[in-house]
Design an enzyme around this catalytic site. Structure first.
Site, PDB file in Angstrom:
ATOM      1  CD1 TRP A   8      -2.179  -2.181   1.876  1.00  0.00           C
ATOM      2  CD2 TRP A   8      -2.914  -1.325  -0.067  1.00  0.00           C
ATOM      3  NE1 TRP A   8      -3.150  -3.013   1.383  1.00  0.00           N
ATOM      4  CE2 TRP A   8      -3.629  -2.514   0.204  1.00  0.00           C
ATOM      5  CE3 TRP A   8      -3.213  -0.626  -1.236  1.00  0.00           C
ATOM      6  CZ2 TRP A   8      -4.617  -3.020  -0.648  1.00  0.00           C
ATOM      7  CZ3 TRP A   8      -4.200  -1.124  -2.092  1.00  0.00           C
ATOM      8  CH2 TRP A   8      -4.882  -2.304  -1.790  1.00  0.00           C
ATOM      9  CE  LYS A  68      -8.860  -3.104   3.521  1.00  0.00           C
ATOM     10  NZ  LYS A  68      -7.663  -2.410   3.077  1.00  0.00           N
ATOM     11  CG  ASP A 109      -3.389   3.867   4.152  1.00  0.00           C
ATOM     12  OD1 ASP A 109      -4.421   3.676   4.824  1.00  0.00           O
ATOM     13  OD2 ASP A 109      -3.125   3.209   3.115  1.00  0.00           O
TER      14      ASP A 109
HETATM   15  C1  LIG Z   1      -7.152  -1.906   1.798  1.00  0.00           C
HETATM   16  C2  LIG Z   1      -6.128  -0.884   1.934  1.00  0.00           C
HETATM   17  C3  LIG Z   1      -5.991   0.136   0.978  1.00  0.00           C
HETATM   18  C4  LIG Z   1      -6.819   0.214  -0.270  1.00  0.00           C
HETATM   19  O1  LIG Z   1      -8.069   0.617   0.044  1.00  0.00           O
HETATM   20  P1  LIG Z   1      -9.175   0.900  -1.090  1.00  0.00           P
HETATM   21  O2  LIG Z   1     -10.259   1.514  -0.280  1.00  0.00           O
HETATM   22  O3  LIG Z   1      -9.515  -0.416  -1.682  1.00  0.00           O
HETATM   23  O4  LIG Z   1      -8.586   1.829  -2.078  1.00  0.00           O
HETATM   24  C5  LIG Z   1      -5.037   1.106   1.205  1.00  0.00           C
HETATM   25  N1  LIG Z   1      -4.271   1.080   2.296  1.00  0.00           N
HETATM   26  C6  LIG Z   1      -4.373   0.101   3.224  1.00  0.00           C
HETATM   27  C7  LIG Z   1      -3.486   0.129   4.416  1.00  0.00           C
HETATM   28  C8  LIG Z   1      -5.306  -0.899   3.065  1.00  0.00           C
HETATM   29  O5  LIG Z   1      -5.397  -1.859   3.988  1.00  0.00           O
END
Ligand SMILES: *Cc1c(COP(=O)(O)O)cnc(C)c1O
Length: 360
Positions: A101, A195, A171
Site C-alpha cells: 500500500w 477494514k 494511511d
Molecule cells: C485496503 C487498503 C488500501 C486500499 O483501500 P481501497 O479503499 O480499496 O482503495 C489502502 N491502504 C491500506 C493500508 C489498506 O489496507
C-alpha cells in the site's frame, strides 16, 4: 444459517449489534417511512446522521477543532493521488515503503511530484518496520508519508517516524479506531473504512485545516480538491450515505464498548492469544518480527504450501473463514479487527492446535 468467524482483511467483520440495528431500521428509519438508502442527502434525517457521525468520531479520537473530518469516496487508493495534489508546494515528498500500500501510494504520488523513498523494508519481504529515527529527509519535502498498519504483511509502526518537523501523512485503513491516537502528531490521517470501521465506499480523512490549500493546480479535479469537500462539509455531491450511516453506528458501538482505550485492551488481548500460540507452535510460524507486530492483521505460515491450503480449507469447513493469506505473500492471515470477538480468536487457536496434532 449461523454466522461464521470471518477473518477477512477487508471488507471485514462488523459488530453484529450494528448489523441487527441496521436491519431493524432498514424499511423505516426512525419513523421517516423509508430506508437511509432511499432518503435525500439534503434531508434533516441524513444531516443528523452525518453530524452525529462526525461528532462521535471527534469524541472517540479526541480530534482537535483545527482538524477537518471529511467523509469521502474513491477508497484509500484515490487519496494516494489526492494527497500529493493537495499537499504539493515544493514538489517533493518522502515515502517510507513498508509494503504494497505504501508502494502504490508512492507510485501514484510520483505522477504529481518527486518522491523520495527514504526507508524501506523490502529487503526482508516487509516483515519489519524500518528504523525511522533519523531519516534523510530533504528540508523542503512537503510531507512524510507512511502506511501505519500494513494489512498484507501484518506490521505496525509502534513508534511514529521522526519527520524532522515535516507534516506526517498516515494511511490508517487497517488500524482506524483500533487504539487511541494522538491526532496532533499528524497532518493527515486517512483510511478506507472497510477494514475496521464500516462498509466499503467511505474514506475518512482527518486533515489539519492549514494543510487544506485555498488553491490547487487547475488540473486537480474538483472532487479531489480537499477544500471543495471541506467547505461543503462532505456534502459537495451525494456522499456515500448508507456507508456513513453504518460508520456512525460503529462509532456509537465503540463508545459503548468504552472508547479507544477499551478497544486497545480488547485488541491486545485477542492478538496475544494468537501470537502466544504462534510463538510456541511447532507447525505454525508468525512472519513478522515480534516488536513490529500488528494487533489487526496476523500472517502466519506452516512452511509447506500444500499444508497451508489444507489448513485454509479445513478451517473454512469449521466456520473459520477467509484465512488465506494475501496472494503476494501466501500462507495464512487472520485479520482480527475490532469487531472480531475474543471467542473467534479462541476458536481459531483451538482449531490450529487440533490441526497441528493431526498433521504432526
Ligand atoms: C485496503 C487498503 C488500501 C486500499 O483501500 P481501497 O479503499 O480499496 O482503495 C489502502 N491502504 C491500506 C493500508 C489498506 O489496507
Amino acid at each position: 444459517m449461523a454466522r461464521v468467524y470471518n477473518f477477512s482483511a477487508g471488507p471485514a467483520v462488523l459488530p453484529e449489534e450494528v448489523l441487527k440495528e441496521a436491519a431493524e431500521e432498514m424499511l423505516d428509519y426512525k419513523g421517516t417511512g423509508m430506508s437511509v438508502m432511499e432518503m435525500s442527502h439534503r434531508s434533516k434525517a441524513f444531516q443528523q446522521i452525518i453530524d452525529e457521525a462526525e461528532q462521535d468520531i471527534r469524541e472517540l479520537m479526541n480530534i482537535p477543532n483545527n482538524y477537518k473530518v471529511l467523509f469521502l469516496q474513491g477508497g484509500a487508493s484515490q487519496q494516494f493521488a489526492a494527497i500529493p495534489m493537495n499537499l504539493k508546494k515544493n514538489g517533493k515528498a518522502a515515502y517510507i515503503i513498508t509494503g504494497q500500500w505504501a508502494k502504490k501510494a508512492a507510485a501514484e504520488a510520483e505522477k504529481y511530484l518527486e518522491v523520495q523513498r527514504v526507508a524501506s523494508s523490502a529487503d526482508k519481504t516487509f516483515s519489519y518496520i524500518p528504523d525511522c529515527s533519523d531519516l534523510d529527509i530533504d528540508d523542503d519535502a512537503d510531507y512524510v508519508y507512511i502506511c501505519e498498519n500494513n494489512t498484507i504483511y501484518g506490521t505496525k509502526y509502534h513508534t511514529l517516524p521522526n519527520t524532522k518537523g515535516h507534516t506526517l501523512v498516515a494511511d490508517v485503513s487497517s488500524c482506524f479506531l483500533s487504539e487511541p491516537v494522538d491526532v496532533e502528531k499528524y497532518g493527515v490521517i486517512y483510511g478506507g473504512v472497510q477494514k475496521n470501521v464500516g462498509p466499503a465506499g467511505v474514506v475518512i480523512a482527518i486533515i489539519r485545516e492549514d494543510l487544506i490549500p485555498e488553491k490547487v493546480d487547475i488540473s486537480v479535479p474538483t472532487m479531489l480538491t480537499w477544500k471543495t469537500q471541506a467547505d461543503a462539509n462532505s456534502l459537495y455531491n451525494t456522499p456515500p450515505c448508507y456507508g456513513i450511516y453504518i460508520c456512525g453506528k460503529v462509532f456509537k458501538w465503540i463508545k459503548k464498548m468504552g472508547g479507544l482505550d477499551a478497544m486497545k485492551k480488547h485488541n491486545e488481548k485477542k492478538a496475544k492469544i494468537l501470537y502466544d500460540f504462534l510463538d510456541k507452535s511447532k507447525l505454525f510460524k508468525g512472519t513478522v518480527v515480534p516488536e513490529d507486530r500488528s494487533l489487526m492483521n496476523v500472517p502466519f505460515v506452516t512452511g509447506n504450501e500444500e499444508l497451508d491450503a489444507k489448513f485454509v480449507a479445513e478451517a473454512k469447513a469449521a466456520g473459520l473463514e477467509n484465512l488465506k493469506g494475501h496472494r503476494t505473500v501466501g500462507g495464512m492471515r487472520a485479520s482480527i479487527y475490532n469487531a472480531m470477538p475474543i471467542e473467534g480468536v479462541q476458536a481459531l487457536v483451538e482449531f490450529m492446535e487440533k490441526f497441528e496434532k493431526e498433521n504432526a
